[in-house]
Design a protein around this motif. Structure first.
Motif, PDB file in Angstrom:
ATOM      1  N   GLN A 162       0.452  -1.477  -0.095  1.00 54.01           N
ATOM      2  CA  GLN A 162      -0.386   0.014   0.022  1.00 54.01           C
ATOM      3  C   GLN A 162       0.814   0.760  -0.073  1.00 54.01           C
ATOM      4  N   SER A 163       2.169   1.368  -0.334  1.00 54.25           N
ATOM      5  CA  SER A 163       2.867   1.719  -0.253  1.00 54.25           C
ATOM      6  C   SER A 163       2.705   3.214  -1.353  1.00 54.25           C
ATOM      7  N   GLU A 164       1.365   3.144  -1.580  1.00 52.54           N
ATOM      8  CA  GLU A 164       0.776   4.312  -2.826  1.00 52.54           C
ATOM      9  C   GLU A 164      -0.257   4.925  -2.442  1.00 52.54           C
ATOM     10  N   HIS A 165      -0.954   4.475  -1.664  1.00 57.88           N
ATOM     11  CA  HIS A 165      -1.968   4.513  -1.472  1.00 57.88           C
ATOM     12  C   HIS A 165      -1.930   6.346  -0.294  1.00 57.88           C
ATOM     13  N   PRO A 166      -3.136   6.887  -0.206  1.00 55.44           N
ATOM     14  CA  PRO A 166      -3.230   8.194   0.055  1.00 55.44           C
ATOM     15  C   PRO A 166      -3.172   8.488   1.820  1.00 55.44           C
ATOM     16  N   LYS A 167      -3.548   6.743   2.313  1.00 47.74           N
ATOM     17  CA  LYS A 167      -2.961   7.179   3.947  1.00 47.74           C
ATOM     18  C   LYS A 167      -1.780   6.935   4.272  1.00 47.74           C
ATOM     19  N   PHE A 168      -0.687   6.575   3.356  1.00 49.12           N
ATOM     20  CA  PHE A 168       0.379   5.269   3.313  1.00 49.12           C
ATOM     21  C   PHE A 168       1.254   5.821   4.765  1.00 49.12           C
ATOM     22  N   VAL A 169       0.888   7.752   5.120  1.00 47.45           N
ATOM     23  CA  VAL A 169       1.760   8.339   6.434  1.00 47.45           C
ATOM     24  C   VAL A 169       1.444   7.195   7.423  1.00 47.45           C
ATOM     25  N   GLN A 170      -0.240   7.746   7.321  1.00 50.36           N
ATOM     26  CA  GLN A 170      -0.943   6.683   8.750  1.00 50.36           C
ATOM     27  C   GLN A 170      -0.888   5.424   8.908  1.00 50.36           C
ATOM     28  N   ILE A 171      -0.566   5.054   7.427  1.00 52.64           N
ATOM     29  CA  ILE A 171       0.588   3.512   7.274  1.00 52.64           C
ATOM     30  C   ILE A 171       1.550   2.702   8.051  1.00 52.64           C
ATOM     31  N   ALA A 172       2.476   4.499   7.399  1.00 53.96           N
ATOM     32  CA  ALA A 172       3.351   3.683   8.461  1.00 53.96           C
ATOM     33  C   ALA A 172       3.492   4.434   9.198  1.00 53.96           C
ATOM     34  N   ALA A 173       2.950   4.857  10.085  1.00 54.76           N
ATOM     35  CA  ALA A 173       2.799   5.468  11.723  1.00 54.76           C
ATOM     36  C   ALA A 173       2.111   4.407  12.337  1.00 54.76           C
ATOM     37  N   ALA A 174       1.528   3.716  11.958  1.00 55.50           N
ATOM     38  CA  ALA A 174       0.559   2.532  12.803  1.00 55.50           C
ATOM     39  C   ALA A 174       1.631   1.529  12.951  1.00 55.50           C
ATOM     40  N   MET A 175       2.972   0.862  11.613  1.00 57.44           N
ATOM     41  CA  MET A 175       3.470   0.015  12.033  1.00 57.44           C
ATOM     42  C   MET A 175       4.647   0.039  12.630  1.00 57.44           C
ATOM     43  N   GLN A 176       5.233   1.801  12.667  1.00 50.50           N
ATOM     44  CA  GLN A 176       6.645   1.955  12.776  1.00 50.50           C
ATOM     45  C   GLN A 176       6.157   1.822  15.051  1.00 50.50           C
ATOM     46  N   GLY A 177       4.501   2.358  14.836  1.00 55.15           N
ATOM     47  CA  GLY A 177       4.256   2.268  16.440  1.00 55.15           C
ATOM     48  C   GLY A 177       3.897   0.533  16.860  1.00 55.15           C
ATOM     49  N   ALA A 178       3.656  -0.712  16.099  1.00 56.07           N
ATOM     50  CA  ALA A 178       3.346  -1.378  16.332  1.00 56.07           C
ATOM     51  C   ALA A 178       4.478  -2.347  16.883  1.00 56.07           C
ATOM     52  N   LEU A 179       5.725  -1.762  16.440  1.00 57.21           N
ATOM     53  CA  LEU A 179       7.275  -2.683  15.868  1.00 57.21           C
ATOM     54  C   LEU A 179       7.544  -2.231  17.386  1.00 57.21           C
ATOM     55  N   GLY A 180       7.029  -0.723  17.531  1.00 58.36           N
ATOM     56  CA  GLY A 180       7.593  -0.499  19.678  1.00 58.36           C
ATOM     57  C   GLY A 180       7.427  -1.917  20.638  1.00 58.36           C
ATOM     58  N   ILE A 182       7.099  -4.611  20.584  1.00 59.83           N
ATOM     59  CA  ILE A 182       7.455  -6.025  20.335  1.00 59.83           C
ATOM     60  C   ILE A 182       9.666  -5.934  20.455  1.00 59.83           C
ATOM     61  N   ASP A 183      10.153  -6.957  21.032  1.00 64.13           N
ATOM     62  CA  ASP A 183      11.751  -6.808  21.357  1.00 64.13           C
ATOM     63  C   ASP A 183      12.712  -6.300  20.473  1.00 64.13           C
ATOM     64  N   PRO A 184      13.166  -4.916  20.540  1.00 64.51           N
ATOM     65  CA  PRO A 184      13.650  -4.200  20.172  1.00 64.51           C
ATOM     66  C   PRO A 184      14.482  -4.923  18.512  1.00 64.51           C
ATOM     67  N   ALA A 185      15.684  -5.939  19.030  1.00 61.78           N
ATOM     68  CA  ALA A 185      16.786  -6.596  18.275  1.00 61.78           C
ATOM     69  C   ALA A 185      15.648  -6.749  17.330  1.00 61.78           C
ATOM     70  N   ILE A 186      14.722  -7.588  17.411  1.00 65.52           N
ATOM     71  CA  ILE A 186      13.073  -7.922  16.179  1.00 65.52           C
ATOM     72  C   ILE A 186      12.640  -6.368  15.253  1.00 65.52           C
ATOM     73  N   ALA A 187      11.936  -5.814  16.426  1.00 66.54           N
ATOM     74  CA  ALA A 187      11.372  -4.317  15.800  1.00 66.54           C
ATOM     75  C   ALA A 187      12.583  -3.901  15.029  1.00 66.54           C
ATOM     76  N   CYS A 188      13.685  -3.790  14.810  1.00 67.14           N
ATOM     77  CA  CYS A 188      14.842  -3.595  14.068  1.00 67.14           C
ATOM     78  C   CYS A 188      15.360  -3.675  13.088  1.00 67.14           C
ATOM     79  N   ARG A 189      14.851  -5.110  12.642  1.00 67.35           N
ATOM     80  CA  ARG A 189      15.089  -5.938  11.564  1.00 67.35           C
ATOM     81  C   ARG A 189      13.879  -5.811  11.011  1.00 67.35           C
ATOM     82  N   TYR A 190      12.698  -5.869  11.366  1.00 65.11           N
ATOM     83  CA  TYR A 190      11.636  -5.711  10.260  1.00 65.11           C
ATOM     84  C   TYR A 190      11.652  -4.217   9.844  1.00 65.11           C
ATOM     85  N   ALA A 191      11.821  -3.556  11.155  1.00 62.07           N
ATOM     86  CA  ALA A 191      12.535  -1.423   9.993  1.00 62.07           C
ATOM     87  C   ALA A 191      13.210  -1.855   9.123  1.00 62.07           C
TER      88      ALA A 191
END
Length: 292
Positions: A162-180, A182-191
């Motif tokens: 959904q990288s071209e979706h009009p709401k991508f800013v919100q999509i990215a923010a939700a993803m980054q918040g969710a990574l917060g 879980i385990d930081p080492a795993i979150a770092c790799r997903y990021a």
């Protein structure tokens, strides 16, 4: 040629097999068992010539009668040769593992998605292959942190498709918040894998969001970029290695580097200055800003 996006998407699919199980069950009509074993299988699907018949990744889920193989392909552009080799992937995997097998193709853009969903007529009566494509039309738009947290891999795939979706800013923010959460080492790799999998404006937006994050994994993410740049820098000389590290970080962040900036960085022999530029390369929005 293996690109950063190709590498990132393949890593996303194989990093956490249980998370990928949940993602596949949520998106596709694949009879993957809810529980049981999950292992990486060999992606070499040809005894005679592995180079001709090699998938991006292969996973085995379940045991006994429930066992099923999932062949994962990341496709960045249409490739008619795949219409001949994909059936071979499935047939060889079934023969080797003695189980059911399916082919899943991750399509990061609309052109590839439309091509990948075409039916492949084999010529044998009744044997027509329709691959299981993952794309923006069958991936949910996830803008809620709680929803993203329920299925991290699905949230990552949502961010990419959904990288071209009009709401991508919100999509990215939700993803980054969710990574917060879980385990930081795993979150770092997903990021990192997500950044690699994105391109253009979406990648720049993702990296901008990462720069403003205050979650524990953000520091590990920044340090991983710096460490990766240093590791890939040439060992011919410390200054040259540092200079190349600066340019590599820009490349991984998707930042365009002009010939003038590239020349200035590579001509610098002051290790203290280069060390400062290396740190700034993680944060700036344009290559020229490291000189400010």
């Amino acid at each position: 040629m293996v690109t950063s996006q190709h590498e990132g998407l393949t890593q996303i699919a194989t990093f956490d097999l249980e998370g990928t199980r949940d993602m596949l069950r949520a998106l596709l009509p694949v009879p993957i068992p809810k529980a049981g074993g999950s292992v990486i299988a060999s992606p070499d699907l040809s005894e005679a010539d592995p180079g001709v018949c090699r998938a991006d990744a292969a996973i085995l889920y379940g045991k006994g009668k429930e066992k099923i193989g999932v062949i994962v392909e990341t496709q960045r552009s249409p490739d008619q040769e795949k219409h001949y080799s994909w059936l071979e992937y499935i047939a060889n995997f079934r023969a080797r593992e003695k189980c059911r097998a399916c082919l899943v193709v991750i399509c990061p853009n609309e052109k590839v998605a439309r091509w990948a969903e075409q039916e492949i007529v084999t010529g044998h009566p009744g044997l027509t292959l329709k691959v299981l494509a993952i794309h923006k039309w069958n991936t949910p738009v996830i803008t809620d942190v709680a929803q993203a947290s329920e299925n991290i891999v699905l949230a990552v795939i949502s961010a990419v498709t959904q990288s071209e979706h009009p709401k991508f800013v919100q999509i990215a923010a939700a993803m980054q918040g969710a990574l917060g959460g879980i385990d930081p080492a795993i979150a770092c790799r997903y990021a990192r894998y997500t950044s690699l999998s994105l391109e253009g404006d979406a990648q720049r937006e993702w990296n901008r969001g990462m720069k403003t994050m205050t979650y524990p994994y953000q520091d590990e993410y920044a340090e991983s970029l710096k460490a990766e740049g240093k590791a890939e820098g040439k060992a011919e000389g410390r200054a040259e290695g540092e200079a190349r590290s600066v340019l590599l970080i820009f490349d991984k962040r998707g930042i365009v580097v002009s010939d003038e900036v590239r020349s200035l960085v590579m001509r610098c022999a002051d290790e203290a200055v280069l060390a400062e530029w290396l740190g700034r390369a993680i944060e700036v929005e344009s290559a020229e800003e490291i000189f400010d």
